[in-house]
Design an enzyme around this catalytic site. Structure first.
Site: not given
Lengths: 437, 360
Positions: B83, B152
């Site tokens: 990322e 999440h």
């Protein structure tokens, strides 16, 4: 329209590590005495290089030509052939001038800081000029340089005027970023210097992106002249950061035109590179990712230049990235606020003897490329440039109040650009509301 | 390491059918996003996609389905799991005028790249005094899904919206998704585009105008989804659906609620919110994220600063529970606002019920 599998998609076969043409480094006692030291890396003093008198050694050859490098000259083991000079007189004077500009500028910064004209974090580049000059002077204007917070000299080498850099440091409206960036955030779109990043490792992905855009323009947008390369400068401490490895991977995977230049000055503030890194030989990390990894003496501008030439040509051809580790040293502390107590004075003295500017001066004089007088006149000229820069910055105005809220966005109305290319906020239908279902 | 849970399309328990469509064409949010990306990529060759699984896998949530075949691997890039690296690459490319759309598999993963979103994207135009603008879009699902656990499920609207230099959008319906994504891609500034995984499969009616390839919604303007006169309910993303359901329930009890779909968290459409509060005199803010320093807190302050004299009741703030998201289904249900919570809050604001101590 099916595109043939391109470099973006296919992983390349991993090449054999390409190194500069040198003897095995582990046989060089100058560099790797520490190999036998205990595994607990306590005080850096126990890890000092323990060399035999270094200047007598034959420096590992980095080049195939018979031409002499600067350090060979200062050894006295020079093999000279005047037809094989590495540089012409003009190039030599250009390199000398650039390094003197870098050195004198940084010295002036220190002076100004202690007089209170400059403030905040200021990180000086003294001693590392050979890397900046050696690499950046080979670039075209359209090539990109990305740097860290130690970016004044990169900006100067890339062509940003000394006045603009000095004003930026003073925080005046005439600075290259109108005083909004400061010492650590030098940006110049005109000279393709895109930062100036304070976070370690932050500039590396941005540089990789700039290289990506060059490749994208050439291959997807079909702009044939887009062969620009990108240089990313960063230090030894950064080489332990995750983003560095992420970018080595992707640059090699997609064969991007980028050169990763490690300015290994052995110290990250007070943390010795040897205490922080499991394998201190950074150039070796290139071949691990499938790209060329080169080690070069970063105190010798001519050697740096040779390595840089090869790396830049490789990138421009489209053959992918290179990792270049330059062994260099900063003569001052990490920043002007750093008392610099942890570094051994003997180590500093050793590197001060290898000052790249005096080395180049000696080389040019001994090879009859220039005489004392010409070099002195360059120094005088730079003195004047800097005096002018300081005067200009002193007299420049501070940014006006209105500048505080400017430039947060390129398009602050936030309506974006419509298909006709105009700002939608100018379209009356939009300012009234939304489309109705 | 288990990075993401790949759902099959989970059909929501309710369908969002609007009573006022003039055309019968329906579109899911997924199709809306896909078509928006498709049209913007074909209109401008500088637009490219980057992210994990966006290419050959057709998108972790199938948002980018078909785009690899159409535009090739040079414009739809499958990245390694990096990322920080690929976000930075996107920013660097955007410095040079390309228009990347960076997908995060969920915005939770954007935390590994947040340095680039904030420091090299959001701040660059300012630091360079306007020399370098960053026309990049960061998109992906945000907020809670179903049973995916604490790492999440966080909602990042408040974090990103507090940063000057970013624009933060959060669509609800397909019309929002299409219009705002197109606006985001065309915008010359960094845009954080917060989608919602549970909305991807939901269908909404769309008019012909929305289907037009030049359709675009303004950034910074909220939409009044339902007009009312008794209480204003602001929401964004999935909570808009809940707010609309709550409004239906409240209508049966004689409370006419005005539901505002924020669409844009930064810049926040303070004028629409304030105008509505001045009309109704009561405000309930609804969001999914953590309550402290959240979007509702900002809206409440904005209303107090500008319309204090118009308030007839304290502002009610509904947010997610102040805990990391639990896994057990019943606990998860309690940690996220539900329709009943909104109804209760609206009634409290209208002085129709005794305040309950049980609300978190």
């Amino acid at each position: 329209m099916p595109l043939s599998a391109t470099n973006f998609a296919q992983p390349r076969p991993v090449p054999v590590g390409i190194r500069s043409n040198e003897k095995s480094l582990s046989s060089d006692p100058f560099r790797f005495r520490f190999r036998g030291s205990p595994s607990f890396l306590g005080s850096p003093h126990s890890l000092r290089f323990n060399p035999t008198p270094p200047l007598k050694l034959a420096i590992p050859h980095c080049r195939r030509s018979a031409a002499a490098a600067v350090t060979d000259v200062s050894n006295g083991t020079m093999v000279k052939s005047s037809a094989n000079m590495l540089i012409t007189k003009e190039e030599g004077l250009e390199l000398y001038e650039d390094m003197i500009l870098g050195r004198f500028f940084e010295d002036m910064c220190a002076q100004m800081y202690y007089r209170g004209k400059m403030f905040g974090f200021v990180h000086l580049y003294n001693g590392q000029e050979a890397v900046s000059t050696g690499f950046i002077k080979l670039l075209k204007k359209e090539d990109t340089v990305v740097s860290t917070y130690r970016d004044h000299v990169h900006a100067l080498s890339k062509g940003v005027p000394a006045r603009a850099v000095m004003s930026e440091l003073f925080g005046k409206a005439t600075g290259c970023c109108r005083g909004q960036g400061g010492s650590m955030h030098m940006f110049s779109k005109e000279h393709n210097l895109i930062g100036g990043f304070a976070f370690i490792g932050e500039g590396i992905p941005v540089a990789t992106g700039a290289a990506f855009s060059s490749k994208y323009r050439r291959e997807v947008l079909k702009e044939a002249s887009a062969d620009h390369v990108t240089l990313a400068f960063f230090g030894d401490g950064t080489c332990n950061n995750g983003q560095f490895y992420e970018c080595l991977n992707m640059a090699a995977l997609w064969k991007l035109p980028i050169i990763f230049v490690v300015e290994n000055n052995l110290w990250a503030i007070g943390m010795s590179h040897l205490r922080a890194t499991s394998d201190p030989e950074i150039w070796k990390k290139g071949p691990a990712f499938g790209m060329a990894g080169v080690h070069v003496d970063g105190m010798d501008v001519l050697k740096v230049r040779e390595v840089a030439k090869e790396a830049i040509e490789r990138a421009r051809r489209g053959d992918g990235p290179t990792l270049v580790e330059c062994e260099t040293y900063r003569f001052r502390g990490h920043s002007l606020a750093d008392p610099d107590e942890l570094r051994d004075p003997a180590e500093k003295a050793r590197y001060a003897a290898r000052d790249p500017i005096s080395a180049l001066k000696k080389y040019m004089i001994e090879n009859k490329l220039a005489n004392e007088q010409e070099l002195k006149s360059i120094e005088k000229k730079i003195d004047e440039v800097l005096d002018d820069a300081v005067e200009f910055s002193d007299e420049s105005p501070l940014p006006p109040r209105s500048q505080l809220l400017e430039n947060v966005f390129a398009d602050s109305k936030g309506f974006g650009i419509g298909p006709d290319g105009k700002y939608r906020c100018e379209d009356p239908k939009f300012t009234q509301g939304t489309a109705h279902v | 390491m288990l990075r993401a849970i790949r759902h099959k399309n989970i059909l929501p328990a309710f369908s969002a059918f609007r009573a006022f469509s003039s055309s019968a064409k329906e579109m899911t949010v997924r199709e809306a996003l896909n078509s928006a990306l498709d049209e913007e990529m074909s209109a401008d060759p500088k637009v490219f996609l980057m992210g994990e699984e966006v290419g050959e896998y057709q998108g972790a949530y199938k948002i980018t389905k078909g785009l690899l075949d159409k535009y090739g691997p040079e414009r739809v890039l499958d990245t390694p799991i990096t990322e920080a690296g690929f976000t930075g690459i996107g920013v660097g490319a955007a410095y040079y005028g390309l228009r990347p759309v960076v997908e995060f598999m969920t915005f939770n993963f954007s935390m590994q790249a947040i340095d680039h979103i904030i420091n090299s994207a959001a701040k660059s135009n300012y630091m360079s005094a306007g020399q370098i603008s960053v026309p990049i879009v960061f998109r992906g699902p945000n907020g809670a899904a179903a049973g995916v656990g604490a790492q999440h499920s966080q909602c990042y609207a408040a974090w990103y919206a507090s940063c000057p230099g970013l624009k933060v959008l959060s669509p609800y319906s397909s019309e929002d998704a299409r219009g705002l994504l197109k606006a985001a891609i065309r915008d010359p500034d960094p845009v954080v585009f917060l989608e919602n995984e549970l909305l991807y499969g939901e269908s909404f009616p769309v008019s012909a105008e929305v289907l037009d390839s030049s359709f675009c919604l303004p950034i910074g303007k909220a939409k009044i989804e339902r007009e009312g006169k008794d209480v204003t309910i602001t929401a964004f993303s999935k909570m808009v659906g809940y707010a609309l359901k709550a409004a239906e329930i409240l209508a049966k009890e004689g409370i006419s609620a005005e539901v505002i779909n924020l669409r844009s968290i930064r810049p926040l459409d303070r004028s629409t919110i304030n105008a509505s509060v001045r009309k109704t005199n009561r405000l309930v803010t609804v969001e999914e994220g953590f309550p402290q320093h959240g979007v509702g807190a900002e809206i409440c302050t904005s209303v107090i600063e500008e319309s204090f004299g118009y308030l007839d009741a304290p502002v009610e703030r509904i947010a997610g529970a102040d805990v990391p998201m639990p896994y057990a289904a019943n606990l998860e249900r309690m940690a996220v606002p539900q329709v009943e919570d909104i109804v209760r809050a609206a009634k409290r604001a209208c002085y129709r019920s005794v305040p309950l101590a049980a609300t978190a």
